[in-house]
Motif scaffolding. Structure first.
Motif, short mmCIF file in Angstrom:
data_model
loop_
_atom_site.label_atom_id
_atom_site.label_comp_id
_atom_site.label_asym_id
_atom_site.label_seq_id
_atom_site.Cartn_x
_atom_site.Cartn_y
_atom_site.Cartn_z
N ASN A 170 39.12 44.69 25.65
CA ASN A 170 38.26 43.72 24.97
C ASN A 170 37.02 43.44 25.80
O ASN A 170 37.05 43.47 27.02
CB ASN A 170 39.03 42.43 24.69
N ARG A 171 35.91 43.15 25.11
CA ARG A 171 34.62 43.03 25.78
C ARG A 171 33.98 41.66 25.60
O ARG A 171 32.82 41.48 25.96
CB ARG A 171 33.67 44.13 25.25
N GLY A 172 34.71 40.70 25.05
CA GLY A 172 34.17 39.36 24.93
C GLY A 172 34.43 38.57 26.19
O GLY A 172 34.30 39.08 27.31
N LEU A 173 34.82 37.34 26.03
CA LEU A 173 35.16 36.48 27.17
C LEU A 173 36.32 37.07 27.97
O LEU A 173 37.29 37.58 27.39
CB LEU A 173 35.56 35.09 26.64
N THR A 174 36.22 37.01 29.29
CA THR A 174 37.36 37.31 30.16
C THR A 174 38.02 35.99 30.53
O THR A 174 37.39 35.12 31.14
CB THR A 174 36.93 38.05 31.44
N LEU A 175 39.27 35.83 30.12
CA LEU A 175 40.05 34.64 30.45
C LEU A 175 40.89 34.97 31.68
O LEU A 175 41.82 35.76 31.62
CB LEU A 175 40.93 34.24 29.27
N ASN A 176 40.54 34.35 32.78
CA ASN A 176 41.12 34.65 34.08
C ASN A 176 42.06 33.50 34.46
O ASN A 176 41.60 32.41 34.81
CB ASN A 176 39.99 34.81 35.10
N ILE A 177 43.36 33.73 34.38
CA ILE A 177 44.34 32.69 34.66
C ILE A 177 44.88 32.87 36.07
O ILE A 177 45.42 33.92 36.41
CB ILE A 177 45.51 32.73 33.65
N ALA A 178 44.73 31.83 36.89
CA ALA A 178 45.27 31.86 38.26
C ALA A 178 46.66 31.23 38.25
O ALA A 178 46.81 30.04 37.97
CB ALA A 178 44.34 31.09 39.20
N ALA A 179 47.67 32.04 38.53
CA ALA A 179 49.06 31.58 38.48
C ALA A 179 49.77 32.03 39.76
O ALA A 179 49.73 33.21 40.11
CB ALA A 179 49.76 32.15 37.25
N ASN A 180 50.44 31.11 40.42
CA ASN A 180 50.94 31.32 41.78
C ASN A 180 49.82 31.88 42.66
O ASN A 180 49.97 32.85 43.37
CB ASN A 180 52.15 32.25 41.83
N TYR A 181 48.67 31.21 42.53
CA TYR A 181 47.46 31.64 43.22
C TYR A 181 47.08 30.62 44.28
O TYR A 181 47.27 29.41 44.11
CB TYR A 181 46.30 31.77 42.23
N GLY A 182 46.51 31.11 45.37
CA GLY A 182 45.89 30.28 46.39
C GLY A 182 44.71 31.02 46.98
O GLY A 182 44.78 32.24 47.18
N GLY A 183 43.64 30.32 47.25
CA GLY A 183 42.46 30.98 47.81
C GLY A 183 42.74 31.60 49.17
O GLY A 183 42.25 32.69 49.49
N ARG A 184 43.54 30.93 49.99
CA ARG A 184 43.89 31.49 51.30
C ARG A 184 44.74 32.74 51.14
O ARG A 184 44.59 33.71 51.89
CB ARG A 184 44.61 30.44 52.14
N TRP A 185 45.66 32.72 50.16
CA TRP A 185 46.46 33.92 49.87
C TRP A 185 45.54 35.07 49.48
O TRP A 185 45.71 36.21 49.93
CB TRP A 185 47.45 33.63 48.74
N ASP A 186 44.55 34.80 48.64
CA ASP A 186 43.64 35.83 48.15
C ASP A 186 42.89 36.48 49.31
O ASP A 186 42.79 37.71 49.41
CB ASP A 186 42.66 35.19 47.16
N ILE A 187 42.36 35.65 50.20
CA ILE A 187 41.61 36.17 51.35
C ILE A 187 42.54 36.93 52.30
O ILE A 187 42.20 38.02 52.79
CB ILE A 187 40.90 35.02 52.08
N THR A 188 43.71 36.36 52.54
CA THR A 188 44.68 37.03 53.42
C THR A 188 45.09 38.38 52.87
O THR A 188 45.18 39.37 53.61
CB THR A 188 45.93 36.14 53.61
N GLU A 189 45.34 38.43 51.56
CA GLU A 189 45.74 39.69 50.94
C GLU A 189 44.62 40.72 51.02
O GLU A 189 44.86 41.91 51.25
CB GLU A 189 46.11 39.43 49.47
N ALA A 190 43.37 40.28 50.87
CA ALA A 190 42.24 41.20 50.99
C ALA A 190 42.19 41.81 52.39
O ALA A 190 42.03 43.03 52.54
CB ALA A 190 40.93 40.46 50.68
N PHE A 191 42.36 40.99 53.41
CA PHE A 191 42.31 41.51 54.78
C PHE A 191 43.54 42.37 55.09
O PHE A 191 43.44 43.32 55.88
CB PHE A 191 42.17 40.36 55.78
N ARG A 192 44.68 42.05 54.48
CA ARG A 192 45.85 42.90 54.67
C ARG A 192 45.58 44.30 54.13
O ARG A 192 45.90 45.31 54.78
CB ARG A 192 47.07 42.29 53.98
#
Length: 252
Positions: free
Chosen positions: A132-154
């Motif tokens: 689909n090319r309309g709105l992207t609905l981005n749901i953060a579930a069991n999400y944390g910003g620190r987890w996101d950054i840590t996972e990127a560096f991992r």
């Protein structure tokens, strides 16, 4: 972040390209009415429908909603169980509507903590709407910003171990490309309902230059008019990204 200020211009109608929202106040809304907290969460789902429809009509490119943080597991077990059931039921009931309206669904966060059944339902919903090319609905579930950054560096560390990258290759762009939002524009406008004024570990890296808007309205009370007010506030702001106001005016 692009050095060219013009790359930061929003949509043609002046709307933010990406809106991120912490949907706070469901439980308090219910408690004020002497209802169980779960009734507030159910009412909050109705608000999500209205806000998604409004953003789609306003041609917002991305709407990110903080549905369940990695810290929310600390809540009473009965409430967590209810939230998981509500998440499953909402996926089942809403995915066809999203698909019909050309809305792409994305779920970001550590999905491995969810039941196999819920993980399968998430994968199915994402696959159904992926083109689909309309709105992207981005749901953060069991999400944390620190987890996101840590996972990127991992992930980056693994590639260095494999000889695919060098430590000298690490820069902001490389980190961006390993975040869960790698293919999305950074949030332009962040909204939090419920009267609290903090980001609560939501999109920490991505919101470095985001405009913030706080409202006392509890999430079930939040509606299209309040979202319109937040967008109007955003339009009145001058986003400088390190430039002077005069530079912004010259490049606009």
């Amino acid at each position: 972040m692009p050095a060219d200020l013009n790359n930061q211009i929003t949509t043609d109608n002046g709307n933010p390209r990406h809106i991120a929202i912490i949907m706070d106040g469901n439980g308090r809304w219910a408690q004020k009415r002497l209802m169980p907290r779960v009734m507030g969460h159910r009412e909050g789902v109705k608000t999500v429908r209205k806000i998604v429809e409004y953003c789609a009509k306003q041609q917002i490119e991305v709407l990110s909603l903080f549905a369940f943080s990695s810290e929310n597991w600390r809540r009473p077990q009965a409430e967590v169980n209810t939230l998981m059931e509500l998440f499953m039921m909402t996926l089942q009931s809403e995915v066809d509507k999203l698909d019909e309206n050309d809305i792409r669904l994305r779920i970001i966060g550590d999905k491995t903590a969810f039941s196999d059944k819920l993980q399968a339902k998430i994968a199915q919903a994402e696959a159904q709407t992926c083109n689909n090319r309309g709105l992207t609905l981005n749901i953060a579930a069991n999400y944390g910003g620190r987890w996101d950054i840590t996972e990127a560096f991992r992930q980056i560390a693994v590639k260095i171990e494999q000889g695919l990258l060098q430590a000298s290759d690490i820069n902001e762009d490389l980190v961006n490309r390993h975040l869960s939002t790698a293919d999305l524009h950074e949030p332009d406008l962040f909204i939090r309902s419920g009267g609290e004024q903090r980001v609560s570990n939501f999109l920490l890296w991505q919101m470095a230059y985001t405009e913030f808007y706080f409202t006392d309205a509890l999430w079930p009370e939040f509606d299209e008019a309040l979202l319109s007010e937040a967008i109007d506030s955003f339009r009145r702001r001058q986003r400088r990204f390190g430039h002077t106001g005069e530079q912004v005016i010259k490049q606009s």
